[in-house]
Design a protein around this motif. Structure first.
Motif, PDB file in Angstrom:
ATOM      1  N   UNK A  56       0.836  -1.195   0.000  1.00  0.00           N
ATOM      2  CA  UNK A  56       0.000   0.000   0.000  1.00  0.00           C
ATOM      3  C   UNK A  56       0.873   1.248   0.000  1.00  0.00           C
ATOM      4  N   UNK A  57       0.401   2.270  -0.690  1.00  0.00           N
ATOM      5  CA  UNK A  57       1.176   3.494  -0.782  1.00  0.00           C
ATOM      6  C   UNK A  57       1.102   4.327   0.483  1.00  0.00           C
ATOM      7  N   UNK A  58       1.998   5.271   0.603  1.00  0.00           N
ATOM      8  CA  UNK A  58       1.979   6.251   1.685  1.00  0.00           C
ATOM      9  C   UNK A  58       2.439   7.576   1.097  1.00  0.00           C
ATOM     10  N   UNK A  59       1.778   8.631   1.490  1.00  0.00           N
ATOM     11  CA  UNK A  59       2.159   9.963   1.021  1.00  0.00           C
ATOM     12  C   UNK A  59       1.895  10.959   2.135  1.00  0.00           C
ATOM     13  N   UNK A  60       2.655  12.039   2.146  1.00  0.00           N
ATOM     14  CA  UNK A  60       2.549  13.031   3.209  1.00  0.00           C
ATOM     15  C   UNK A  60       2.336  14.410   2.597  1.00  0.00           C
ATOM     16  N   UNK A  61       1.281  15.066   3.073  1.00  0.00           N
ATOM     17  CA  UNK A  61       1.003  16.451   2.684  1.00  0.00           C
ATOM     18  C   UNK A  61       1.266  17.299   3.922  1.00  0.00           C
ATOM     19  N   UNK A  62       2.244  18.191   3.821  1.00  0.00           N
ATOM     20  CA  UNK A  62       2.671  18.941   5.011  1.00  0.00           C
ATOM     21  C   UNK A  62       2.902  20.402   4.650  1.00  0.00           C
ATOM     22  N   UNK A  63       2.477  21.286   5.567  1.00  0.00           N
ATOM     23  CA  UNK A  63       2.676  22.717   5.374  1.00  0.00           C
ATOM     24  C   UNK A  63       1.434  23.484   5.787  1.00  0.00           C
ATOM     25  N   UNK A 111      -0.758  18.818   8.559  1.00  0.00           N
ATOM     26  CA  UNK A 111      -0.168  17.539   8.163  1.00  0.00           C
ATOM     27  C   UNK A 111      -1.256  16.482   7.969  1.00  0.00           C
ATOM     28  N   UNK A 112      -1.335  15.958   6.764  1.00  0.00           N
ATOM     29  CA  UNK A 112      -2.255  14.868   6.434  1.00  0.00           C
ATOM     30  C   UNK A 112      -1.435  13.723   5.842  1.00  0.00           C
ATOM     31  N   UNK A 113      -1.609  12.557   6.393  1.00  0.00           N
ATOM     32  CA  UNK A 113      -0.912  11.355   5.924  1.00  0.00           C
ATOM     33  C   UNK A 113      -1.900  10.520   5.117  1.00  0.00           C
ATOM     34  N   UNK A 132      -1.137  21.934  -5.828  1.00  0.00           N
ATOM     35  CA  UNK A 132      -0.866  22.400  -4.472  1.00  0.00           C
ATOM     36  C   UNK A 132      -0.197  23.773  -4.474  1.00  0.00           C
ATOM     37  N   UNK A 133      -0.478  24.581  -3.455  1.00  0.00           N
ATOM     38  CA  UNK A 133       0.274  25.835  -3.297  1.00  0.00           C
ATOM     39  C   UNK A 133       1.760  25.552  -3.090  1.00  0.00           C
ATOM     40  N   UNK A 134       2.583  26.524  -3.405  1.00  0.00           N
ATOM     41  CA  UNK A 134       4.031  26.320  -3.357  1.00  0.00           C
ATOM     42  C   UNK A 134       4.547  26.055  -1.950  1.00  0.00           C
ATOM     43  N   UNK A 135       3.815  26.518  -0.931  1.00  0.00           N
ATOM     44  CA  UNK A 135       4.322  26.338   0.426  1.00  0.00           C
ATOM     45  C   UNK A 135       3.917  24.997   1.035  1.00  0.00           C
ATOM     46  N   UNK A 136       3.299  24.114   0.232  1.00  0.00           N
ATOM     47  CA  UNK A 136       2.971  22.775   0.697  1.00  0.00           C
ATOM     48  C   UNK A 136       3.988  21.771   0.166  1.00  0.00           C
ATOM     49  N   UNK A 137       4.384  20.859   1.024  1.00  0.00           N
ATOM     50  CA  UNK A 137       5.277  19.766   0.634  1.00  0.00           C
ATOM     51  C   UNK A 137       4.447  18.491   0.476  1.00  0.00           C
ATOM     52  N   UNK A 138       4.543  17.864  -0.688  1.00  0.00           N
ATOM     53  CA  UNK A 138       3.825  16.610  -0.944  1.00  0.00           C
ATOM     54  C   UNK A 138       4.848  15.569  -1.364  1.00  0.00           C
TER      55      UNK A 138
END
Length: 366
Positions: A56-63, A111-113, A132-138
Motif C-alpha cells: 500500500x502506498x503512503x504519502x505526506x502532505x505537510x505545510x 499535516x495529512x498522511x 498544491x500551493x508552493x508552500x505545501x510539501x507533498x
C-alpha cells in the motif's frame, strides 16, 4: 512484468522462510497464501489473521493549510474528523472518474498522511503536486513505512500482547512505540472484522512482524496472504480499485456516494458527480450469490433472461457462505432489484444468481 521489475517489500525474506507463495500485485511481489486461502480466511473470521500489506502506498502532505488543501481535492469532508482520526475518501478526475480510493490520516491542520493503493500512489501524488500551493510539501513515502493488518475477533488480544494501544474508536488512530520504534496504530481494515492496521517504519517492520507472528500464533490465528484478503473483502462488498472503482467507474456507480462531502464547495470532480447524482447513475454495483454450484469471477456477462444487463467486477467462492459470490455493475435501465434472479455466463454455462445487497456477511468492524 518480470521478477527483476517487481518491487519488493521489507518482509519478503520472512515470508519465504514461512512458506508463502507469491504473486504480483500492483507492481509488487506479495505473499498470496501460507496455509491456504480458505484456512487463512476462516482464521481471520474466527480468531485472527496477520496480513503484510506494505505494498500500500503512503504519502505526506505537510505545510500551512495542508488539511484545507486536501479537503479541496478529495471527495470526503475532512472537517468531519480531526487529529487522531482517519477517513475513507476518493481522489477523482474532473469528469468523476476515480484515480484512487484511499485513507486520510488527520495528523494536524498542517499535516495529512495518506494511504493510497499500491499502483496509484504516484498518480495521487502527481495530481496533488500539480495543484498544491508552493508552500505545501507533498512527498511519496511509499518505502518509508510498512503496513501490517491484524484482523479478527482476537486482534485486540494480539496488540495488547505487544503493549500497543487498542482502545481507539473505529477509524481512530494512535501513535505509539514498539521496541523504541514509532508505530502508528489505526482501527481500520479491509476484512469486515474488528481489527487494526499498524504502520511501523520500513526498517523496523521485521521486528514488529516477528512479534506479531508469535502473538497471532498464541491467539490461534494464522498468517494470511492477499488471497484471503480478497475473499474477505468481497464478502463485505468492499470495492477494489481497478475492479469496482476506476477512471471509468464513478463513486456513485460503486455505491460510494457516502464518501462524498456533497455540501463542500469544492473537490475534484464535484460538478460531474453532482450532475450524475441528479440524473441517476447509468449502472449500479450489486451483489450476486450463486444459487447452484459454480465459482464466479470478474468480467463475466450478467443476463436477465437472454438480455445482457451488466458485468461482474469481482467474484470468488465465499468460504463463510460456501457459495459463489460476485460484485457486478448492473444497468439501472434493466430495473433490477434486490431479490431478483439473474444469470451469469460462466464460460458458456448459465449460472443462476440471486441479487443481494452487500455485505454478504455481517460486518463486525464497529
Amino acid at each position: 512484468m518480470t521478477d527483476n521489475q517487481l518491487l519488493h517489500g521489507p518482509l519478503e525474506d520472512r515470508h519465504r522462510q514461512l512458506g508463502a507463495s507469491f504473486a504480483e500485485f500492483g507492481g509488487w511481489l506479495m505473499p498470496v497464501s501460507y496455509a491456504g486461502t480458505v484456512a487463512e480466511h476462516n482464521a481471520t473470521r474466527n480468531a485472527v489473521g496477520l496480513f503484510d500489506v506494505s505494498h500500500l502506498g503512503k504519502a505526506l502532505v505537510r505545510g500551512p493549510g495542508a488539511a484545507e488543501f486536501v479537503n479541496s481535492a478529495l471527495t470526503n469532508d475532512l472537517r468531519r474528523i480531526g487529529p487522531g482520526k482517519a477517513q475513507y475518501t476518493l481522489c477523482c478526475t474532473e469528469d468523476g472518474g476515480v484515480i484512487d480510493d484511499l485513507i486520510a490520516y488527520y495528523v494536524s491542520d498542517d499535516e495529512i498522511f495518506l494511504v493510497p493503493n499500491a499502483a496509484n500512489t504516484a498518480s495521487v501524488v502527481a495530481a496533488m503536486k500539480a495543484r498544491a500551493p508552493q508552500d505545501l510539501s507533498i512527498t511519496d513515502e511509499h518505502r518509508s513505512y510498512a503496513v501490517l493488518a491484524v484482523q479478527g475477533p482476537r486482534s485486540t488480544e494480539v496488540l495488547q500482547a505487544l503493549g500497543l494501544p487498542t482502545d481507539m474508536d473505529y477509524m481512530g488512530y494512535a501513535d505509539a512505540e514498539y521496541g523504541g520504534v514509532p508505530v502508528r496504530v489505526c482501527r481500520t481494515g479491509y476484512t469486515g472484522e474488528h481489527g487494526y492496521e499498524l504502520l511501523p517504519t520500513w526498517d523496523a517492520a521485521p521486528a514488529v512482524f516477528d512479534a506479531l507472528v508469535a502473538a497471532v500464533g498464541e491467539a490461534g490465528g494464522e498468517l494470511a496472504g492477499l488471497g484471503a484478503r480478497d475473499t474477505l473483502r468481497t464478502e463485505m462488498g468492499y470495492p477494489l480499485h481497478g475492479h469496482e472503482l476506476s477512471l471509468d467507474i464513478s463513486p456513485l456507480q460503486a455505491r460510494c456516494g457516502w464518501a462524498i462531502g456533497w455540501k463542500k464547495d469544492v473537490f475534484w470532480g464535484r460538478e460531474a458527480l453532482l450532475a450524475e447524482k441528479a440524473a441517476g447513475p447509468a449502472r449500479l454495483l450489486r451483489g450476486l450469490r450463486a444459487v447452484g454450484r459454480g465459482v464466479l469471477r470478474g468480467e463475466l456477462t450478467v443476463l436477465a433472461g437472454d438480455t445482457p444487463v451488466g458485468v461482474t467486477t469481482s467474484g470468488t467462492f465465499s468460504p463463510t457462505l460456501k457459495a459463489g459470490i460476485a460484485l457486478a455493475l448492473i444497468d439501472t435501465a434493466a430495473g433490477v432489484s434486490d431479490g431478483d434472479r439473474l444469470i451469469v455466463d460462466v464460460r458458456g454455462r448459465p449460472l443462476e444468481c440471486d441479487v443481494v445487497k452487500p455485505p454478504f456477511v455481517a460486518p463486525k468492524t464497529r
